[in-house]
Design an enzyme around this catalytic site. Structure first.
Site, PDB file in Angstrom:
ATOM      1  N   HIS A  43       0.859  -1.195   0.000  1.00  0.00           N
ATOM      2  CA  HIS A  43       0.000   0.000   0.000  1.00  0.00           C
ATOM      3  C   HIS A  43       0.892   1.240   0.000  1.00  0.00           C
ATOM      4  O   HIS A  43       1.695   1.446   0.911  1.00  0.00           O
ATOM      5  CB  HIS A  43      -0.922   0.001   1.221  1.00  0.00           C
ATOM      6  CG  HIS A  43      -2.020  -1.009   1.121  1.00  0.00           C
ATOM      7  ND1 HIS A  43      -2.531  -1.682   2.202  1.00  0.00           N
ATOM      8  CD2 HIS A  43      -2.705  -1.455   0.032  1.00  0.00           C
ATOM      9  CE1 HIS A  43      -3.503  -2.492   1.791  1.00  0.00           C
ATOM     10  NE2 HIS A  43      -3.619  -2.383   0.473  1.00  0.00           N
ATOM     11  N   GLU A  46       1.572   3.867   3.036  1.00  0.00           N
ATOM     12  CA  GLU A  46       1.999   3.350   4.337  1.00  0.00           C
ATOM     13  C   GLU A  46       3.520   3.368   4.415  1.00  0.00           C
ATOM     14  O   GLU A  46       4.183   2.330   4.421  1.00  0.00           O
ATOM     15  CB  GLU A  46       1.393   1.950   4.534  1.00  0.00           C
ATOM     16  CG  GLU A  46      -0.132   2.010   4.543  1.00  0.00           C
ATOM     17  CD  GLU A  46      -0.826   0.652   4.410  1.00  0.00           C
ATOM     18  OE1 GLU A  46      -0.170  -0.385   4.526  1.00  0.00           O
ATOM     19  OE2 GLU A  46      -2.066   0.651   4.188  1.00  0.00           O
ATOM     20  N   ARG A  99      -3.065   4.728  -2.322  1.00  0.00           N
ATOM     21  CA  ARG A  99      -2.958   3.378  -1.749  1.00  0.00           C
ATOM     22  C   ARG A  99      -2.672   2.315  -2.814  1.00  0.00           C
ATOM     23  O   ARG A  99      -1.926   1.371  -2.581  1.00  0.00           O
ATOM     24  CB  ARG A  99      -4.292   3.074  -1.054  1.00  0.00           C
ATOM     25  CG  ARG A  99      -4.529   1.624  -0.655  1.00  0.00           C
ATOM     26  CD  ARG A  99      -5.905   1.504  -0.005  1.00  0.00           C
ATOM     27  NE  ARG A  99      -6.356   0.138   0.209  1.00  0.00           N
ATOM     28  CZ  ARG A  99      -6.244  -0.524   1.352  1.00  0.00           C
ATOM     29  NH1 ARG A  99      -5.653   0.047   2.392  1.00  0.00           N
ATOM     30  NH2 ARG A  99      -6.722  -1.748   1.475  1.00  0.00           N
ATOM     31  N   HIS A 169       2.344  -3.350   7.066  1.00  0.00           N
ATOM     32  CA  HIS A 169       1.358  -2.311   6.725  1.00  0.00           C
ATOM     33  C   HIS A 169       1.288  -1.300   7.854  1.00  0.00           C
ATOM     34  O   HIS A 169       1.868  -1.475   8.915  1.00  0.00           O
ATOM     35  CB  HIS A 169      -0.049  -2.929   6.580  1.00  0.00           C
ATOM     36  CG  HIS A 169      -0.238  -3.768   5.368  1.00  0.00           C
ATOM     37  ND1 HIS A 169      -1.010  -3.380   4.304  1.00  0.00           N
ATOM     38  CD2 HIS A 169       0.229  -5.006   5.058  1.00  0.00           C
ATOM     39  CE1 HIS A 169      -1.019  -4.320   3.382  1.00  0.00           C
ATOM     40  NE2 HIS A 169      -0.274  -5.330   3.813  1.00  0.00           N
ATOM     41  N   GLU A 245       0.113  -4.412  11.261  1.00  0.00           N
ATOM     42  CA  GLU A 245      -0.312  -3.020  11.082  1.00  0.00           C
ATOM     43  C   GLU A 245       0.508  -2.241  12.092  1.00  0.00           C
ATOM     44  O   GLU A 245       0.233  -2.267  13.297  1.00  0.00           O
ATOM     45  CB  GLU A 245      -1.812  -2.852  11.338  1.00  0.00           C
ATOM     46  CG  GLU A 245      -2.707  -3.626  10.392  1.00  0.00           C
ATOM     47  CD  GLU A 245      -2.782  -3.052   8.976  1.00  0.00           C
ATOM     48  OE1 GLU A 245      -2.275  -1.929   8.747  1.00  0.00           O
ATOM     49  OE2 GLU A 245      -3.349  -3.740   8.104  1.00  0.00           O
TER      50      GLU A 245
HETATM   51  O1  0X9 Z   1      -7.100  -3.733   4.310  1.00  0.00           O
HETATM   52  C1  0X9 Z   1      -5.951  -4.168   4.221  1.00  0.00           C
HETATM   53  O2  0X9 Z   1      -5.448  -4.576   3.169  1.00  0.00           O
HETATM   54  C2  0X9 Z   1      -5.068  -4.220   5.469  1.00  0.00           C
HETATM   55  N1  0X9 Z   1      -5.253  -3.049   6.288  1.00  0.00           N
HETATM   56  S1  0X9 Z   1      -4.695  -1.589   5.711  1.00  0.00           S
HETATM   57  O3  0X9 Z   1      -5.179  -0.537   6.603  1.00  0.00           O
HETATM   58  N2  0X9 Z   1      -3.113  -1.562   5.814  1.00  0.00           N
HETATM   59  O4  0X9 Z   1      -5.103  -1.419   4.353  1.00  0.00           O
HETATM   60  C3  0X9 Z   1      -5.403  -5.491   6.256  1.00  0.00           C
HETATM   61  C4  0X9 Z   1      -5.149  -6.735   5.447  1.00  0.00           C
HETATM   62  C5  0X9 Z   1      -5.102  -8.042   6.194  1.00  0.00           C
HETATM   63  N3  0X9 Z   1      -4.536  -9.039   5.326  1.00  0.00           N
HETATM   64  C6  0X9 Z   1      -5.166 -10.136   4.866  1.00  0.00           C
HETATM   65  N4  0X9 Z   1      -6.339 -10.501   5.276  1.00  0.00           N
HETATM   66  N5  0X9 Z   1      -4.550 -10.876   3.973  1.00  0.00           N
HETATM   67 ZN    ZN Z   2      -1.955  -1.601   4.151  1.00  0.00          ZN
END
Ligand code: 0X9
Ligand code: ZN
Length: 291
Positions: A43, A46, A99, A169, A245
């Site tokens: 992303h 980040e 993003r 992330h 995160e």
């Molecule tokens: O939404 C996302 O992709 C992630 N949070 S973010 O705020 N950095 O965008 C969480 C992703 C968790 N990962 C998987 N489930 N693979």
């Molecule tokens: Zn992310």
């Protein structure tokens, strides 16, 4: 590279949509080691993710701490600090809050790479709308960046014993494991939870940074599908797969724009987490390490 020619090798996974190389570093101290994969910058906005990946890599090469030296030498490491280089550049040059990738889809630009992997693609917590921030892409692995990562992992799976995947992330201060698309628990839930909790505890010990209790991505964050962590686990064959995160907290005033004076502390606490998690993984019998 020049300083550590025996241990470090540059790797090139292929090109992004705009033609940038997706580069990485392999660190290895010999044969027969289980490998750890560190993914950063999927992303764009980040920014603490790429910096933390490179911080940890530098520590693995230079630290004199015996525990850090131990993980540096007993594992092979693949670092990919910037999986989404087009988005990353765009977040510097045009839109700090970008993003996604930069490949157009009709009137809107970009796919969320963490929705584009070919496991449970577009099933939940992802959007078919190209104008949304969580657009899954026109098809699974439609983005060259995701395709390059998936191909690299698949190609190295047998030769390198890839066993651990760390995706970096921000923000939210949570450490999660599969799955994102369902609250069904994976077979090794207890082991993943225990390894994740060691990471959370190690992070707290360094500066008191509070991460939530470890748990699945679905439970702790929100439903999502097509993420690299889940793909690495379910399709890539890596039994240990985690998403960090990093700072700040869920109610952070800075959100993705973490103050620069936190870059180094986040590096240290994340390094501590890696040490603790690999130790616990070893205790649970996941790794082949040289004696
Ligand atoms: O939404 C996302 O992709 C992630 N949070 S973010 O705020 N950095 O965008 C969480 C992703 C968790 N990962 C998987 N489930 N693979
Ligand atoms: Zn992310």
């Amino acid at each position: 590279m020049a300083l550590y020619p025996d241990r470090v090798q540059s790797i090139d996974l292929g090109r992004s949509f705009e033609g940038r190389s997706i580069k990485g570093v392999k660190l290895s101290s010999g044969t027969g080691r289980s490998a750890v994969f560190v993914e950063g910058g999927i992303h764009a906005r980040e920014w603490i993710s790429p910096s933390t990946a490179t911080f940890v890599l530098n520590q693995l090469l230079t630290s004199v701490d015996p525990e850090v030296q131990d993980i540096a030498h007993s594992f092979d490491w693949y670092f990919l600090p910037v999986v989404n280089p087009d988005g990353y550049a765009f977040s510097f040059e045009s839109d700090r809050m970008w993003r996604k990738t930069r490949k157009p889809n009709g009137v809107c630009v970009g796919t969320d790479l963490n929705r584009n992997f070919a496991f449970q693609w577009n099933s939940t917590g992802s959007s078919p709308d190209p104008c949304r921030y969580d657009f899954a892409g026109p098809s699974a692995t439609s983005e060259p960046e995701a395709a390059n990562v998936a191909r690299f992992v698949t190609e190295h799976q047998n030769s390198s014993r890839l066993e651990t995947y760390f995706a970096l992330h921000s923000y939210g201060q949570v450490l999660v494991f599969p799955y994102g698309h369902t609250d069904d628990r994976v077979h090794a839930y207890a082991n993943l939870k225990s390894i994740g909790q060691k990471g959370v505890d190690a992070i707290a010990r360094r500066y008191g940074t509070e991460f939530a209790q470890s748990g699945s991505s679905y439970e702790v964050i929100y439903p999502s599908s097509g993420g690299s962590m889940d793909w690495a686990f379910a399709e890539g064959g890596l039994p240990l797969s985690f998403t960090f995160e990093l700072r700040g907290p869920g109610d952070s005033e800075y959100m993705f724009i973490l103050p620069a004076d936190q870059i180094t502390p986040v590096g240290w606490e994340t390094l501590d987490a890696f040490v603790a998690m690999l130790k616990e993984g070893r205790r649970l019998g996941y790794y082949q390490t040289p004696s």
